[in-house]
Design a protein around this motif. Structure first.
Motif, PDB file in Angstrom:
ATOM      1  N   GLU A 377       0.828  -1.195   0.000  1.00 57.69           N
ATOM      2  CA  GLU A 377       0.000   0.000   0.000  1.00 57.69           C
ATOM      3  C   GLU A 377       0.877   1.266   0.000  1.00 57.69           C
ATOM      4  O   GLU A 377       0.540   2.256  -0.655  1.00 57.69           O
ATOM      5  CB  GLU A 377      -0.925  -0.001   1.221  1.00 57.69           C
ATOM      6  N   ILE A 378       1.971   1.207   0.741  1.00 57.33           N
ATOM      7  CA  ILE A 378       2.893   2.350   0.762  1.00 57.33           C
ATOM      8  C   ILE A 378       3.494   2.573  -0.615  1.00 57.33           C
ATOM      9  O   ILE A 378       3.649   3.717  -1.055  1.00 57.33           O
ATOM     10  CB  ILE A 378       3.991   2.116   1.818  1.00 57.33           C
ATOM     11  N   GLN A 379       3.799   1.471  -1.335  1.00 56.60           N
ATOM     12  CA  GLN A 379       4.344   1.608  -2.697  1.00 56.60           C
ATOM     13  C   GLN A 379       3.352   2.330  -3.605  1.00 56.60           C
ATOM     14  O   GLN A 379       3.732   3.227  -4.369  1.00 56.60           O
ATOM     15  CB  GLN A 379       4.662   0.236  -3.261  1.00 56.60           C
ATOM     16  N   GLN A 380       2.075   1.961  -3.521  1.00 58.14           N
ATOM     17  CA  GLN A 380       1.066   2.604  -4.365  1.00 58.14           C
ATOM     18  C   GLN A 380       0.867   4.076  -3.977  1.00 58.14           C
ATOM     19  O   GLN A 380       0.732   4.945  -4.849  1.00 58.14           O
ATOM     20  CB  GLN A 380      -0.264   1.850  -4.236  1.00 58.14           C
ATOM     21  N   ILE A 381       0.843   4.348  -2.666  1.00 54.66           N
ATOM     22  CA  ILE A 381       0.646   5.730  -2.213  1.00 54.66           C
ATOM     23  C   ILE A 381       1.797   6.620  -2.677  1.00 54.66           C
ATOM     24  O   ILE A 381       1.584   7.727  -3.203  1.00 54.66           O
ATOM     25  CB  ILE A 381       0.507   5.769  -0.681  1.00 54.66           C
ATOM     26  N   VAL A 382       3.031   6.123  -2.510  1.00 50.72           N
ATOM     27  CA  VAL A 382       4.203   6.921  -2.878  1.00 50.72           C
ATOM     28  C   VAL A 382       4.288   7.103  -4.386  1.00 50.72           C
ATOM     29  O   VAL A 382       4.622   8.199  -4.873  1.00 50.72           O
ATOM     30  CB  VAL A 382       5.483   6.260  -2.328  1.00 50.72           C
ATOM     31  N   PHE A 417      -7.001   6.760  -3.263  1.00 51.38           N
ATOM     32  CA  PHE A 417      -7.012   8.217  -3.432  1.00 51.38           C
ATOM     33  C   PHE A 417      -6.007   8.872  -2.464  1.00 51.38           C
ATOM     34  O   PHE A 417      -6.407   9.585  -1.534  1.00 51.38           O
ATOM     35  CB  PHE A 417      -8.418   8.779  -3.196  1.00 51.38           C
ATOM     36  N   PRO A 418      -4.732   8.611  -2.666  1.00 46.16           N
ATOM     37  CA  PRO A 418      -3.739   9.167  -1.728  1.00 46.16           C
ATOM     38  C   PRO A 418      -3.559  10.681  -1.871  1.00 46.16           C
ATOM     39  O   PRO A 418      -2.981  11.314  -0.978  1.00 46.16           O
ATOM     40  CB  PRO A 418      -2.455   8.427  -2.105  1.00 46.16           C
ATOM     41  N   GLN A 419      -4.084  11.295  -2.977  1.00 40.67           N
ATOM     42  CA  GLN A 419      -3.932  12.740  -3.137  1.00 40.67           C
ATOM     43  C   GLN A 419      -4.682  13.516  -2.068  1.00 40.67           C
ATOM     44  O   GLN A 419      -4.458  14.724  -1.891  1.00 40.67           O
ATOM     45  CB  GLN A 419      -4.420  13.180  -4.526  1.00 40.67           C
ATOM     46  N   TYR A 450     -22.793   7.832  -3.789  1.00 40.50           N
ATOM     47  CA  TYR A 450     -21.387   7.727  -3.373  1.00 40.50           C
ATOM     48  C   TYR A 450     -20.599   8.970  -3.832  1.00 40.50           C
ATOM     49  O   TYR A 450     -20.734   9.437  -4.957  1.00 40.50           O
ATOM     50  CB  TYR A 450     -20.782   6.459  -3.969  1.00 40.50           C
ATOM     51  N   ILE A 451     -19.760   9.469  -2.920  1.00 40.27           N
ATOM     52  CA  ILE A 451     -18.902  10.636  -3.204  1.00 40.27           C
ATOM     53  C   ILE A 451     -17.454  10.189  -3.005  1.00 40.27           C
ATOM     54  O   ILE A 451     -17.074   9.770  -1.896  1.00 40.27           O
ATOM     55  CB  ILE A 451     -19.225  11.818  -2.276  1.00 40.27           C
ATOM     56  N   SER A 452     -16.707  10.290  -4.059  1.00 43.20           N
ATOM     57  CA  SER A 452     -15.299   9.882  -3.978  1.00 43.20           C
ATOM     58  C   SER A 452     -14.478  10.956  -3.252  1.00 43.20           C
ATOM     59  O   SER A 452     -14.838  12.136  -3.215  1.00 43.20           O
ATOM     60  CB  SER A 452     -14.734   9.639  -5.370  1.00 43.20           C
ATOM     61  N   LEU A 453     -13.336  10.500  -2.717  1.00 42.15           N
ATOM     62  CA  LEU A 453     -12.454  11.438  -2.021  1.00 42.15           C
ATOM     63  C   LEU A 453     -11.837  12.448  -2.992  1.00 42.15           C
ATOM     64  O   LEU A 453     -11.569  13.592  -2.607  1.00 42.15           O
ATOM     65  CB  LEU A 453     -11.345  10.660  -1.301  1.00 42.15           C
ATOM     66  N   ASP A 454     -11.664  12.038  -4.221  1.00 47.35           N
ATOM     67  CA  ASP A 454     -11.112  12.962  -5.218  1.00 47.35           C
ATOM     68  C   ASP A 454     -12.072  14.109  -5.481  1.00 47.35           C
ATOM     69  O   ASP A 454     -11.666  15.272  -5.565  1.00 47.35           O
ATOM     70  CB  ASP A 454     -10.824  12.183  -6.505  1.00 47.35           C
ATOM     71  N   GLN A 455     -13.369  13.803  -5.591  1.00 45.90           N
ATOM     72  CA  GLN A 455     -14.358  14.842  -5.784  1.00 45.90           C
ATOM     73  C   GLN A 455     -14.489  15.726  -4.541  1.00 45.90           C
ATOM     74  O   GLN A 455     -14.749  16.929  -4.645  1.00 45.90           O
ATOM     75  CB  GLN A 455     -15.720  14.218  -6.106  1.00 45.90           C
TER      76      GLN A 455
END
Length: 483
Positions: A377-382, A417-419, A450-455
């Protein structure tokens, strides 16, 4: 009479006599020790009679010594005349003492001159004739019959007299011009107010200064850097950067670096901001810079990618090849990324190669130990959000705590949605509380509405209100006033 005549001499003449040792400093007459080597100022008639037959030779020697002292003072003026006289062939030199008598007879009629300036001019002209006529050894000297200069007896006068070669005439103006060449006697000499006003002194450069502004008008290098757009007020804040710029020559040291940066891909309008951030590159060796660019090319970085990395991380080219290689190896091994993903990671955030590694290591430990993310998960976030490696640990933990513990967002949703970690925490709170007030705070993709974190964090306020919250911007502003 002697004292009065000497005091009427111009100041430049008296200064010349003082330097020649003929007049004492502060006195108008010859020093006491000069009686044996210099005739009295009013004793010109006695000096003239000394050259006549039957008169002792001592006076003539004193006259000659005076002439030699005067000649030494005028060496710069008459040196070329002496060389010309010596080089010429005097075939008609005097072979007897008759020329000496004739030349010395010229002293008598001028002994009564009253003006000291005329006396000085007459002495120099008489000396020219005597130096050519009487001071040249006669031909009898070759036979050994030439009498000693110390003898009191007259020389033979029955030999044929030859016409002496004449030198250019002297006039009083030329004589005074030569004496006036004497440099000023003292720097403390008083000058008039008009002369003082005309003196223009160039401002001295300060030995120590806290700003480069004092040197811009005197340094061609600084002036040209300002024209390029370099902000010297920012440069001087960097340690020893101002001293470096003052020691560099624009044509010799800086021009080649600017051409190199243009070849790398830095735009002309970016040279000024680039050098403002990294003025130290101007002191680097050009061959070392080219070696570092060649290393990046060997790692399959394209020219456009290198230009982007150098522009966004100005200190990149200050790192040696070994250091760059160690940085790339660190991110590849710590994150477990492939070579391609490691290259993409540093292209998107090239300051990872130039920044400190301690904050990066600490943030990796925070994500794994305190936030509870797995290694994959850290690899994907970074990889999606490289800035998380350089973010503040406190801010990172506060954002995670609100998202995970207050809003109920699970780890796998944060990984997608790590942003959201790059957004301001206040913005997240305001919008979440407004959606909760409207009953529309739904972040589970399996549920309706549903509301995404990006939105939630990326849309502007107007779009967020109309499309996500289904409300007006005025309602949102009124709600914010109640908080």
């Amino acid at each position: 009479m002697a004292t009065g005549a000497a005091r009427r001499l111009p100041r430049s003449l008296r200064l010349g006599f003082q330097r020649a040792g003929l007049v004492e400093c502060g006195a108008a007459c010859p020093p006491a020790g000069c009686a044996q080597r210099l005739p009295a100022w009013g004793g010109l008639q006695g000096a003239a009679s000394a050259a006549r037959p039957g008169v002792p030779q001592v006076c003539e020697d004193a006259v000659l010594r005076w002439k030699m002292a005067l000649w030494a003072r005028q060496a710069s003026r008459w040196c070329h005349l002496l060389k010309a006289a010596c080089a010429a062939e005097f075939t008609g030199r005097l072979k007897g003492c008759s020329s000496t008598a004739q030349a010395c007879h010229g002293f008598a009629p001028r002994a009564l001159l009253s003006s000291p300036n005329d006396v000085l001019l007459w002495r120099l002209q008489a000396y020219r004739h005597v130096s050519v006529g009487s001071c040249s050894p006669p031909d009898s000297a070759k036979d050994g019959s030439f009498s000693s200069p110390k003898s009191n007896l007259p020389l033979p006068v029955k030999q044929e007299q030859a016409k002496p070669e004449t030198l250019p005439d002297l006039n009083e103006k030329t004589l005074y011009e030569d004496w006036d060449d004497v440099p000023p006697s003292s720097a403390l000499e008083e000058i008039s107010e008009e002369e003082a006003v005309q003196i223009i002194a160039e401002p001295l450069l300060p030995l120590h200064s806290s700003t480069l502004r004092d040197y811009v008008d005197h340094s061609e290098t600084l002036a040209k850097l300002v024209h390029l757009g370099v902000d010297l007020s920012q440069v001087e804040k960097r340690q020893k950067a101002g001293q470096l710029l003052l020691t560099l020559d624009f044509e010799k040291d800086i021009r080649k670096i600017l051409l190199f940066l243009k070849d790398v891909g830095v735009e002309d309008n970016q040279l000024g901001p680039f050098l403002t951030k990294n003025p130290y590159i101007l002191g680097e060796d050009l061959e070392a810079l080219e070696t570092r660019v060649a290393y990046l090319k060997s790692k399959k970085f394209g020219k456009a990618e290198i230009a982007q990395m150098v522009s966004r991380a100005p200190y990149l080219l200050l790192f040696s090849v070994e250091r760059l290689d160690n940085r790339l190896g660190f991110f590849k091994n710590e994150l477990g990324l492939s070579v391609k993903k490691t290259k993409d990671l540093v292209i998107r955030l090239p300051r990872l190669l130039t920044g400190k590694l301690e904050p990066v290591k600490e943030n990796l430990q925070v994500c794994q130990i305190e936030l509870g993310f797995q290694r994959n998960e850290i690899q994907q976030i970074v990889f999606k959000t490289p800035k998380i490696l350089t973010a503040s640990k406190k801010r990172l933990k506060q954002t995670f705590d609100y998202l995970h513990n207050i809003m109920g967002i699970p780890h796998h949703m944060l990984t997608r949605f790590p942003q959201v970690f790059n957004s301001k925490l206040l913005r997240i709170k305001e919008r979440h509380m407004f959606l909760t007030f409207l009953g529309r705070a739904q972040y589970d993709p399996a549920q309706p509405s549903y509301i995404s974190l990006d939105q939630l964090v990326s849309l502007p306020d107007e779009v967020f209100c109309t499309e996500i919250a289904k409300a007006s911007i005025q309602d949102f502003e009124k709600f914010l006033k109640t908080l």
